[in-house]
Scaffold this active site. Structure first.
Site, short mmCIF file in Angstrom:
data_model
loop_
_atom_site.label_atom_id
_atom_site.label_comp_id
_atom_site.label_asym_id
_atom_site.label_seq_id
_atom_site.Cartn_x
_atom_site.Cartn_y
_atom_site.Cartn_z
N VAL A 35 0.84 -1.20 0.00
CA VAL A 35 0.00 0.00 0.00
C VAL A 35 0.88 1.26 0.00
CG1 VAL A 35 -1.89 -1.19 1.20
CG2 VAL A 35 -0.16 0.02 2.55
N HIS A 71 -4.46 -4.40 -2.12
CA HIS A 71 -4.76 -4.08 -0.71
C HIS A 71 -4.94 -2.57 -0.50
CE1 HIS A 71 -2.94 -8.11 0.96
NE2 HIS A 71 -4.10 -8.26 0.35
C1 BJW Z 1 12.55 -9.86 1.17
C2 BJW Z 1 13.38 -8.81 1.43
C3 BJW Z 1 14.15 -8.40 0.36
C4 BJW Z 1 12.27 -9.21 3.31
N1 BJW Z 1 14.05 -9.04 -0.77
N2 BJW Z 1 12.38 -10.53 0.08
C5 BJW Z 1 -8.20 -18.70 3.94
C6 BJW Z 1 -7.55 -19.39 4.96
C7 BJW Z 1 -7.20 -18.74 6.15
C8 BJW Z 1 -7.51 -17.40 6.33
C9 BJW Z 1 -8.15 -16.73 5.33
C10 BJW Z 1 -8.49 -17.37 4.16
N3 BJW Z 1 -9.10 -16.46 3.36
C11 BJW Z 1 -9.15 -15.28 3.99
C12 BJW Z 1 -8.58 -15.40 5.20
C13 BJW Z 1 -8.45 -14.35 6.23
C14 BJW Z 1 -7.33 -13.38 5.98
C15 BJW Z 1 -6.01 -14.11 6.01
O1 BJW Z 1 -5.39 -14.39 5.02
N4 BJW Z 1 -5.53 -14.37 7.21
C16 BJW Z 1 -4.24 -15.05 7.40
C17 BJW Z 1 -3.41 -14.26 8.41
C18 BJW Z 1 -4.48 -16.47 7.81
N5 BJW Z 1 -7.50 -12.66 4.71
C19 BJW Z 1 -8.34 -11.64 4.61
O2 BJW Z 1 -9.03 -11.30 5.56
C20 BJW Z 1 -8.44 -10.92 3.29
N6 BJW Z 1 -9.78 -10.75 2.95
C21 BJW Z 1 -10.54 -11.74 2.48
O3 BJW Z 1 -10.07 -12.81 2.15
O4 BJW Z 1 -11.86 -11.42 2.35
C22 BJW Z 1 -12.80 -12.44 2.07
C23 BJW Z 1 -14.17 -11.79 2.21
C24 BJW Z 1 -15.10 -11.95 1.20
C25 BJW Z 1 -16.36 -11.35 1.33
C26 BJW Z 1 -16.68 -10.61 2.47
C27 BJW Z 1 -15.73 -10.45 3.47
C28 BJW Z 1 -14.48 -11.03 3.34
C29 BJW Z 1 -7.87 -9.50 3.41
C30 BJW Z 1 -6.42 -9.48 3.71
C31 BJW Z 1 -5.95 -8.04 3.91
C32 BJW Z 1 -4.51 -7.97 4.36
N7 BJW Z 1 -4.23 -6.64 4.77
C33 BJW Z 1 -2.87 -6.28 5.13
C34 BJW Z 1 -2.90 -4.81 5.62
C35 BJW Z 1 -3.14 -3.89 4.44
C36 BJW Z 1 -3.11 -2.48 4.83
C37 BJW Z 1 -1.77 -2.06 5.39
O5 BJW Z 1 -0.70 -2.29 4.82
O6 BJW Z 1 -1.80 -1.47 6.44
O7 BJW Z 1 -2.02 -6.41 4.02
S1 BJW Z 1 -2.12 -7.35 6.34
C38 BJW Z 1 -0.50 -7.27 5.67
O8 BJW Z 1 -0.10 -8.59 5.18
C39 BJW Z 1 -0.62 -6.39 4.42
C40 BJW Z 1 0.24 -7.12 3.44
O9 BJW Z 1 -0.10 -6.72 2.12
C41 BJW Z 1 -0.05 -8.55 3.74
C42 BJW Z 1 0.98 -9.53 3.23
O10 BJW Z 1 2.21 -9.32 3.82
P1 BJW Z 1 3.55 -9.49 2.96
O11 BJW Z 1 3.58 -8.47 1.89
O12 BJW Z 1 3.69 -10.90 2.55
O13 BJW Z 1 4.64 -9.06 4.04
P2 BJW Z 1 5.40 -9.94 5.16
O14 BJW Z 1 6.00 -9.00 6.13
O15 BJW Z 1 4.50 -10.98 5.71
O16 BJW Z 1 6.55 -10.71 4.37
C43 BJW Z 1 7.67 -10.04 3.83
C44 BJW Z 1 8.48 -11.04 3.03
O17 BJW Z 1 9.53 -10.36 2.38
C45 BJW Z 1 9.13 -12.14 3.90
O18 BJW Z 1 8.91 -13.41 3.30
C46 BJW Z 1 10.64 -11.79 3.86
O19 BJW Z 1 11.46 -12.95 3.87
C47 BJW Z 1 10.73 -11.09 2.53
N8 BJW Z 1 11.80 -10.11 2.40
N9 BJW Z 1 13.21 -8.44 2.78
C48 BJW Z 1 13.18 -10.08 -0.91
N10 BJW Z 1 15.03 -7.40 0.54
#
Ligand code: BJW
Ligand code: ZN
Length: 237
Positions: free
Chosen positions: A101, A117
C-alpha cells in the site's frame, strides 16, 4: 545456475504476472509486517489491520499509519521496483499485482498495476464514503476527519474485508492467463494473494519465487532465487 535458467525464460514469455509483497520495499527502508523489525510497539499486524481494531481505537490505528506514512514519505523506490518497470517495458504483456500500500511501484513508473490491498496515501470517509488523496505526514489531527466531520480511515484492505472486486477479478484473470509468474518478497501467509501462484502452477506455468527466506511457496515453486529483490531482479534483466 538457477539465475541463468530464470533469465532464459524471460525473452520467451508473452504474458508475465508479478506478485509483490512488503519484501520488495524493505531495501527502500519500509518495514515489512512479519520478521525482524516487523512489529510496531509490540502489536502484530493482525491486531491493528482490522475494522474491529479501528472501531475500538481509531487513534491507535491511525498512529500506526501515521508512523508508516512518515517512513514511506522519506523512502524512494529501489532497484527492484525499477527492474520491474524495465521488465514491463520489454515484455509483450506484464501485470504487476502488489499487496503493498506504499505507492512505491507507481512512483517508480509501473503502469499495469493492481494495488489489491489499497493505498495508504488515500483516505475514505466512514460517513459520506468519499475517497481522497492525502499526502499529509505527519498528520496534524489524529484521527483525521472529513470536511463532513465523518471519521476518515486509510483506503486499504484490512483482515476480514473483501478485496476490491474488480481488482481481484483482474488479478485472478491475469494469473490464469500468464505463461510466467514471479512472486517477490511476500511471506505468502495472507489470503487470497497467497493462493495466486497455485493458479499458475496448476496449469504447469513456471513460477519463480524471489525472497530472502523460504516461504510456504518455496517447496512448490518451479525456481527459488534466495536473496534480496533489489539485487536479484536487476540481474534477471
Ligand atoms: C525480502 C526482502 C528483500 C524481506 N528481498 N524478500 C483462507 C484461509 C485462512 C484465512 C483466510 C483465508 N481467506 C481469507 C482469510 C483471512 C485473511 C487471512 O489471510 N488471514 C491469514 C493471516 C491467515 N485474509 C483476509 O481477511 C483478506 N480478505 C478476504 O479474504 O476477504 C474475504 C471476504 C469476502 C467477502 C466478504 C468479506 C471477506 C484480506 C487481507 C488483507 C490484508 N491486509 C494487510 C494490511 C493492508 C493495509 C496495510 O498495509 O496497512 O495487508 S495485512 C499485511 O499482510 C498487508 C500485506 O499486504 C499482507 C501480506 O504481507 P507481505 O507483503 O507478505 O509481508 P510480510 O511482512 O508478511 O513478508 C515479507 C516477506 O519479504 C518475507 O517473506 C521476507 O522474507 C521477505 N523479504 N526483505 C526479498 N530485501
Ligand atoms: Zn465525509
Amino acid at each position: 545456475m538457477t539465475l541463468e535458467a530464470v533469465r532464459a525464460l524471460l525473452p520467451g514469455a508473452r504474458s508475465i504476472a508479478v506478485l509483490t509483497g512488503a519484501g520488495i520495499s524493505a531495501e527502500s527502508g519500509v518495514p515489512t509486517f512479519r520478521g525482524p523489525g516487523g512489529l510496531w510497539r509490540d502489536f502484530r499486524p493482525e491486531d491493528l489491520a482490522t475494522a474491529e481494531a479501528f472501531a475500538n481505537d481509531p487513534r491507535l490505528v491511525w498512529e500506526w499509519y501515521d508512523w508508516r506514512r512518515q517512513k514511506i514519505a522519506a523512502a524512494k523506490p529501489n532497484l527492484g521496483h525499477y527492474a520491474l518497470v524495465t521488465l514491463e517495458k520489454r515484455a509483450p504483456e506484464l501485470t504487476l499485482i502488489t499487496q503493498n500500500v506504499d505507492g512505491l511501484h507507481p512512483l517508480a513508473g509501473s503502469r499495469n498495476l493492481l494495488e489489491i490491498h489499497g493505498n495508504l496515501w488515500r483516505t475514505r470517509c466512514l460517513s459520506c464514503r468519499k475517497v481522497r488523496d492525502s499526502r499529509e505526514a505527519p498528520l496534524a489531527r489524529i484521527p483525521p476527519r472529513c470536511p463532513c466531520e465523518g471519521l476518515l480511515r486509510p483506503d486499504v484492505v484490512w483482515f476480514g474485508e473483501p478485496l476490491p472486486y474488480d481488482l481481484l477479478k483482474r488479478a485472478i484473470r491475469c494469473v490464469e492467463a500468464c505463461d510466467l509468474m514471479l512472486v517477490v518478497g511476500t511471506s505468502g501467509l495472507v489470503q487470497p494473494a497467497a493462493s495466486m501462484a497455485d493458479a499458475a502452477l496448476d496449469r504447469g506455468v513456471p513460477v519463480v519465487e524471489i525472497n530472502l527466506d523460504p516461504t510456504p511457496l518455496s517447496g512448490r515453486a518451479s525456481y527459488v532465487l534466495q536473496g534480496k529483490a533489489g539485487e536479484i531482479l536487476p540481474k534477471l534483466l
